[in-house]
Design an enzyme around this catalytic site. Structure first.
Site, PDB file in Angstrom:
ATOM      1  N   ARG A  59       0.798  -1.228   0.000  1.00 15.50           N
ATOM      2  CA  ARG A  59       0.000   0.000   0.000  1.00 15.50           C
ATOM      3  C   ARG A  59       0.831   1.278   0.000  1.00 15.50           C
ATOM      4  O   ARG A  59       0.616   2.175  -0.805  1.00 15.50           O
ATOM      5  CB  ARG A  59      -0.910   0.049   1.240  1.00 15.50           C
ATOM      6  CG  ARG A  59      -2.275  -0.528   1.043  1.00 15.50           C
ATOM      7  CD  ARG A  59      -2.775  -1.080   2.354  1.00 15.50           C
ATOM      8  NE  ARG A  59      -1.928  -2.208   2.701  1.00 15.50           N
ATOM      9  CZ  ARG A  59      -2.153  -3.456   2.299  1.00 15.50           C
ATOM     10  NH1 ARG A  59      -3.229  -3.727   1.623  1.00 15.50           N
ATOM     11  NH2 ARG A  59      -1.316  -4.444   2.584  1.00 15.50           N
ATOM     12  N   THR A  60       1.783   1.380   0.936  1.00 21.25           N
ATOM     13  CA  THR A  60       2.496   2.649   1.069  1.00 21.25           C
ATOM     14  C   THR A  60       3.289   2.940  -0.199  1.00 21.25           C
ATOM     15  O   THR A  60       3.188   4.034  -0.767  1.00 21.25           O
ATOM     16  CB  THR A  60       3.416   2.618   2.313  1.00 21.25           C
ATOM     17  OG1 THR A  60       2.620   2.243   3.435  1.00 21.25           O
ATOM     18  CG2 THR A  60       4.040   3.972   2.575  1.00 21.25           C
ATOM     19  N   ARG A 109      11.261   3.694   3.806  1.00 18.08           N
ATOM     20  CA  ARG A 109      10.794   2.704   4.796  1.00 18.08           C
ATOM     21  C   ARG A 109      11.996   1.864   5.195  1.00 18.08           C
ATOM     22  O   ARG A 109      12.731   1.370   4.331  1.00 18.08           O
ATOM     23  CB  ARG A 109       9.696   1.817   4.228  1.00 18.08           C
ATOM     24  CG  ARG A 109       9.406   0.645   5.167  1.00 18.08           C
ATOM     25  CD  ARG A 109       8.170  -0.104   4.823  1.00 18.08           C
ATOM     26  NE  ARG A 109       6.982   0.693   5.084  1.00 18.08           N
ATOM     27  CZ  ARG A 109       5.747   0.212   5.002  1.00 18.08           C
ATOM     28  NH1 ARG A 109       5.547  -1.052   4.681  1.00 18.08           N
ATOM     29  NH2 ARG A 109       4.717   0.997   5.231  1.00 18.08           N
ATOM     30  N   HIS A 137       4.772   6.098  11.618  1.00 18.20           N
ATOM     31  CA  HIS A 137       4.295   5.976  10.235  1.00 18.20           C
ATOM     32  C   HIS A 137       3.347   7.158   9.983  1.00 18.20           C
ATOM     33  O   HIS A 137       2.133   6.990   9.904  1.00 18.20           O
ATOM     34  CB  HIS A 137       3.581   4.630  10.087  1.00 18.20           C
ATOM     35  CG  HIS A 137       3.344   4.184   8.673  1.00 18.20           C
ATOM     36  ND1 HIS A 137       3.439   5.028   7.591  1.00 18.20           N
ATOM     37  CD2 HIS A 137       3.013   2.966   8.176  1.00 18.20           C
ATOM     38  CE1 HIS A 137       3.166   4.340   6.490  1.00 18.20           C
ATOM     39  NE2 HIS A 137       2.914   3.091   6.816  1.00 18.20           N
TER      40      HIS A 137
HETATM   41  C1  NCD Z   1       1.529  -1.012   8.171  1.00 20.40           C
HETATM   42  C2  NCD Z   1       3.005  -0.780   8.363  1.00 20.40           C
HETATM   43  O1  NCD Z   1       3.804  -1.054   7.469  1.00 20.40           O
HETATM   44  O2  NCD Z   1       3.339  -0.279   9.428  1.00 20.40           O
HETATM   45  N1  NCD Z   1       1.164  -1.182   6.836  1.00 20.40           N
HETATM   46  C3  NCD Z   1       0.884  -0.068   6.116  1.00 20.40           C
HETATM   47  O3  NCD Z   1       1.746   0.743   5.848  1.00 20.40           O
HETATM   48  N2  NCD Z   1      -0.389   0.121   5.744  1.00 20.40           N
HETATM   49  C4  NCD Z   1       0.964  -2.037   9.061  1.00 20.40           C
HETATM   50  C5  NCD Z   1       1.587  -3.398   9.088  1.00 20.40           C
HETATM   51  O4  NCD Z   1       2.545  -3.713   8.401  1.00 20.40           O
HETATM   52  O5  NCD Z   1       1.045  -4.211   9.852  1.00 20.40           O
END
Ligand code: NCD
Length: 297
Positions: A59-60, A109, A137
């Protein structure tokens, strides 16, 4: 918003933590995010974003990619650092300096808490923290906050918010708690197994902790579900049954940053209170607004 003196002696706007975003900044992003619904523009034509991901992401990374492209810009996707010079032993700092010579913004990330700050110290272009270990985040909080705000009559006060799952390692919860703590009369319930409790040093005052969702489900306005972070050594998972979810009140909403493993039954997806897919749409629009704000600043 944080400004750091960079290598060239200029100030750059980075987004490392929710603490870097003022209320005005957040509301401006949300207003512009909602204007971005189903629109494209060319405001970022000629601009380049680097997606630098040392940890898995669907997603990100993809929503930053989509957001940048919808604004007319381009993306250098380094989604698998195994195929980059990181494998040859390059430091984070050197990789950041490298990518800053050829892009206008970097989304990072990384598995270590504080990595985004390390990157910001050497970067002449804005760094956006796309998740640093079990730290923060902040762009997830933009979309989580907008989801709650728009489902609660454009208001973030007087909420009973229940977080459930791996509260020790989940970074999205830590960032969202920071945002919601700024508003009036919010009550927080933290439901987790004993070994995955929310860190006591950042626990808001007057919050309730338990290992049983039944203690709070009927009074919950926002149920924020998280998965167990196996990659950070966690094991025990909460699985919410349809029967448990049926105890939520009619106006409650159910959120999840995703990915889910088995925490929420698929059958609940069609329930009007399930907002986890809406969160993703909000994420795209918020990131469109954020990139525009940070890159054109
Ligand atoms: C989250 C993350 O990476 O912190 N995912 C995200 O970015 N939507 C949650 C997760 O990995 O559980």
């Amino acid at each position: 918003m944080m400004y750091i003196n960079n290598l060239k002696g200029k100030y750059v706007q980075h987004l490392l933590s929710v603490d870097d975003m003022s209320e005005d900044f957040i509301h401006e992003i949300w207003t512009n995010a909602l204007k971005n619904k189903d629109t494209n523009s060319d405001s970022l034509t000629g601009k380049i974003l680097t997606n630098l991901f040392y940890e898995p992401s669907t997603r990100t990374s993809s929503s930053f990619y989509s957001a940048m492209t919808k604004k007319g810009g381009s993306v250098i996707p380094i989604n698998n650092v195994k195929f980059s010079s990181v494998t040859k032993g390059e430091t984070l700092e050197d990789t950041i300096i490298t990518m800053s010579t050829m892009s206008d913004c970097i989304v990072l990330r990384h598995h270590e808490v504080g990595s985004a700050e390390r990157a910001a110290k050497v970067s002449p272009v804005p760094i956006i923290n796309g998740g640093d270990g079990n730290g923060e985040h902040p762009t997830q909080t933009l979309l989580d906050g907008l989801t709650i705000y728009s489902n609660n009559n454009n208001n973030l006060d007087n909420l009973n918010v229940t977080f459930i799952g791996d509260l020790k390692n989940g970074r999205t919860v830590k960032s969202l708690v920071k945002l919601l703590s700024r508003y009036k009369n919010n009550n927080f319930n933290f439901i987790s197994p004993d070994n995955l409790r929310y860190p006591s040093d950042i626990l808001p005052i007057d919050s309730f902790e338990s290992d049983k969702i039944e203690d709070v489900i009927s009074k919950t306005d926002v149920l924020y579900v998280t998965r167990v972070q196996k990659e950070r050594g966690s094991d025990h998972n909460y699985v919410l049954t349809e029967e448990t979810l049926s105890k939520l009140n009619d106006k409650a909403i159910v959120m999840h940053p995703l990915p889910r493993v088995n925490e929420i039954p698929k059958e609940f997806d069609k329930d009007k209170r399930a907002k986890y897919f809406e969160q993703m749409r909000n994420g795209l629009w918020c990131r469109m607004a954020l990139l525009e704000k940070i890159i054109l600043n």
